[in-house]
Design a protein around this motif. Sequence first.
Motif, PDB file in Angstrom:
ATOM      1  N   UNK A  81       1.408  30.621 109.216  1.00  0.00           N
ATOM      2  CA  UNK A  81       2.858  30.508 109.096  1.00  0.00           C
ATOM      3  C   UNK A  81       3.340  31.471 108.018  1.00  0.00           C
ATOM      4  N   UNK A  82       4.366  32.253 108.364  1.00  0.00           N
ATOM      5  CA  UNK A  82       4.906  33.247 107.439  1.00  0.00           C
ATOM      6  C   UNK A  82       6.407  33.043 107.318  1.00  0.00           C
ATOM      7  N   UNK A  83       6.886  32.932 106.115  1.00  0.00           N
ATOM      8  CA  UNK A  83       8.326  32.761 105.833  1.00  0.00           C
ATOM      9  C   UNK A  83       8.752  33.869 104.878  1.00  0.00           C
ATOM     10  N   UNK A  84       9.880  34.547 105.250  1.00  0.00           N
ATOM     11  CA  UNK A  84      10.332  35.694 104.462  1.00  0.00           C
ATOM     12  C   UNK A  84      11.830  35.544 104.165  1.00  0.00           C
ATOM     13  N   UNK A  85      12.217  34.999 103.031  1.00  0.00           N
ATOM     14  CA  UNK A  85      13.635  35.010 102.643  1.00  0.00           C
ATOM     15  C   UNK A  85      13.992  36.366 102.017  1.00  0.00           C
ATOM     16  N   UNK A  86      15.232  36.816 102.294  1.00  0.00           N
ATOM     17  CA  UNK A  86      15.598  38.157 101.866  1.00  0.00           C
ATOM     18  C   UNK A  86      17.113  38.248 101.649  1.00  0.00           C
ATOM     19  N   UNK A  87      17.523  38.979 100.645  1.00  0.00           N
ATOM     20  CA  UNK A  87      18.931  39.288 100.365  1.00  0.00           C
ATOM     21  C   UNK A  87      19.080  40.806 100.373  1.00  0.00           C
ATOM     22  N   UNK A  88      20.075  41.276 101.159  1.00  0.00           N
ATOM     23  CA  UNK A  88      20.286  42.729 101.304  1.00  0.00           C
ATOM     24  C   UNK A  88      21.771  43.016 101.078  1.00  0.00           C
ATOM     25  N   UNK A  89      22.070  43.730 100.044  1.00  0.00           N
ATOM     26  CA  UNK A  89      23.436  44.147  99.726  1.00  0.00           C
ATOM     27  C   UNK A  89      23.502  45.664  99.749  1.00  0.00           C
ATOM     28  N   UNK A  90      24.439  46.179 100.536  1.00  0.00           N
ATOM     29  CA  UNK A  90      24.557  47.640 100.693  1.00  0.00           C
ATOM     30  C   UNK A  90      26.029  48.053 100.689  1.00  0.00           C
ATOM     31  N   UNK A  91      26.270  49.176 100.070  1.00  0.00           N
ATOM     32  CA  UNK A  91      27.586  49.810 100.063  1.00  0.00           C
ATOM     33  C   UNK A  91      27.389  51.221 100.596  1.00  0.00           C
ATOM     34  N   UNK A  92      27.991  51.501 101.741  1.00  0.00           N
ATOM     35  CA  UNK A  92      27.780  52.792 102.390  1.00  0.00           C
ATOM     36  C   UNK A  92      29.139  53.470 102.636  1.00  0.00           C
ATOM     37  N   UNK A  93      29.195  54.775 102.521  1.00  0.00           N
ATOM     38  CA  UNK A  93      30.454  55.499 102.803  1.00  0.00           C
ATOM     39  C   UNK A  93      30.713  55.603 104.309  1.00  0.00           C
ATOM     40  N   UNK A  94      31.938  55.524 104.675  1.00  0.00           N
ATOM     41  CA  UNK A  94      32.334  55.609 106.086  1.00  0.00           C
ATOM     42  C   UNK A  94      33.503  56.583 106.178  1.00  0.00           C
TER      43      UNK A  94
END
Length: 754
Positions: free
Chosen positions: A253-266
């Motif tokens: 059993x594998x559990x992967x919690x993750x937080x991803x914050x990104x600011x990209x130009x558009x």
Amino acid sequence: MSAFGNAAASDNSRAKATNVSASDKDGAKPSASPADVSSDAAKSKPAPQTNAKTSGRRRAVSKKIGEPFVVATADLHQTSTQTPATQPPSSQTPAQTDATRPPGTEQQQTVPPTARPNPPANPQTPPGTQQPAPQTPPGVQTPPASQPPATTAPSPAPTATTPSTTPPSETTTPPTAGEIQEPNFPSVQPRPVPPMPSLERVGVNGGDSLSLTLNEAIRRALENNNDIEVARNDVRLAEQQLYALQGVFDPVFTYTPEVNNSVRPVVNIFGGAGTAGTVTTTDYNNNATVNKQFGRGGGNFTYFFNNTREATSASNTSINPFYSSAQGLQFTQPLWRNRSIDRNRQQIRIQRKRLEQSDSDFRLRTIAVISQVQRAYWDLVFALRNEQNQIANVKLAQENFRRTEASVAAGASAPLDRAEIETELATREDALLIANQQVTVAENTLKTLMLKDPLSSDWSKVLVPTDEPSFDETPFNLETALKEASENRPEVRRLKLEQEVNDINLQFYKNQTKPRVDLTGTFQTNGLAGTPNTTSVSTTPSPLILGDTFASTSASAFLLQQLNQTRQALGLLPITNVPTVTPTATGIPSQFVGGYGQTLQNLFSFSTRQVVVGVTIQIPFKNRVAQANLATARIQRDQLAAQTRGQEQTVEVDVRNAVQAVETARRRVIFAREASQSAEEQLAGERRLFQVGRSTQFLLFQRENALVNARNQQLQAETDYNKALSDLQRATSTTLRANNIIIDSPVPPEKFKD
């Protein structure tokens, strides 16, 4: 020297001994004329000594005609100087008793006046044998001997403390009538009996003993023996290695919690960046997977469950934030290669056989230790019984020492007998000390097998075995022993397991030569829900076409401005009735509006899904690795077949030798018992002969030593018989069953399954 240690007294007494004629034996009184006496005296004169070479020769002589013919031998140097003398008639006195006779056997006959005196006793003639006077052979002229003067020599006065060492005169004159000559006895005091030698052993407390049966010794050895502990740990190590290999089939059993914050130009006008030109996104991911490798079929399956919450600053999204979930199943199933066996299953199956081999090795080591304990136990029993036998032999020698001292002090035995008994006593004491040393060696051997700690207090205890050697006159059946050995021997079992390991390798390497065909597939379902984006939709009514104010920024407002200017030029009224529009959020489906619960509901509704099925084919052109491994396994199979045949022959030879050893030991016990009984009878008869004076100390000692040797041979035969039984149990691997020992398997059989 005589039996009393007085050479002079012995020679004198033997010179005074007389020969009794046939008439004396019949009880008639002898009569002889003076002529006969002188004639006999003349005939009894010895021949002169011719030379030194003939002085040691012996020749046969005979009595005169009319007397019984007696053949005897005499030394020429003893008879050449013998002076005959006519003794007056008188009764035999104690001084005339033969000193070589044992007490109580004195002659009571009277000496006739015409009897001839005995010549000096021949040291090589047995006691009690009568020797006639030597005579001159026919044809030899004897010169007349000079007669000594008829004077009576005075009797020497012997001292009581110093025995005479002067040899007797060859012309000793016999004592006159009525004179008594006593032998010269030295004054001897009896010595005390030497004490028993000390039997204390180094490092052993004689007051602290440990009674021990054979079963108790085996139990202690199985619990404390260091070799048994090593073999037991080998089984445990093999068991843990098997568990480790079987872990490949455990689900993961594998559990992967993750937080991803990104600011990209558009820069795209459709990116929803607005006037800021950037878009900020924040993701919260919670992914879980379960992977399982199956031992049957070799398939690999993975279940995944992924969850995401995303919030963004983009203005072009309909829902913000939103929740997305995905679950699915991925699998890979071999169809040809690795379907029946793969690398993991090969290692597990081989380790299972290794575990059984370690169990066989443990049983083999256990049987060997039990056999060693049995041999050491019976060796200790023999050593203790041999020590008791030697103690009894020393006590018997001490009793003989006491009797000899009493006999020497009384004058019935020569002091020389002391040396003989002292030598024999020292020899037996030496044998006792050697037997005591053998007890220590046998005891330490048994303690080494029984004790684990070298600092244990049991090392200073005296082991007292309580079991006696057993004996059964029934012979063993060779065929039964060979059958049991072929079924139970751990060595044969180990080779069979090695052949099974080779069969596993053959199966695996043969499977690896096949092409690889795997069935792959994926089944996935998704769920999505969120909050509608209220910042992009206004609920206030607004004109469909903006007014002149927005003519510079709105195309519809510019067109409306130009149209009104044209109407004014034509004299028409401008357009003032512009319709209004009220926007709504009813364009997003309701199933996508909600929180995480709505997302899960959409996920398990399977309304959105993905199914992928495929086949992976791999065909090696040569595959030389698998072919070489397969050829190696086949060569090892032939080697194992030869090793198995050799081991079976070794087992058969071992069993045959063990059965023969038991049969030989059984016969030895029977014969040794008969020999011991015969030795006891011989010793009893020799003692009776010694008591009546018809035997010697030397012969008595020989009989006693023969009895001790016979008893030792009986003890050794009984010990060897029990040791042979132990060796036969080892050869047939029935030691565990014979001693009621059960060894459980280290791992239950159901845990061996794939």
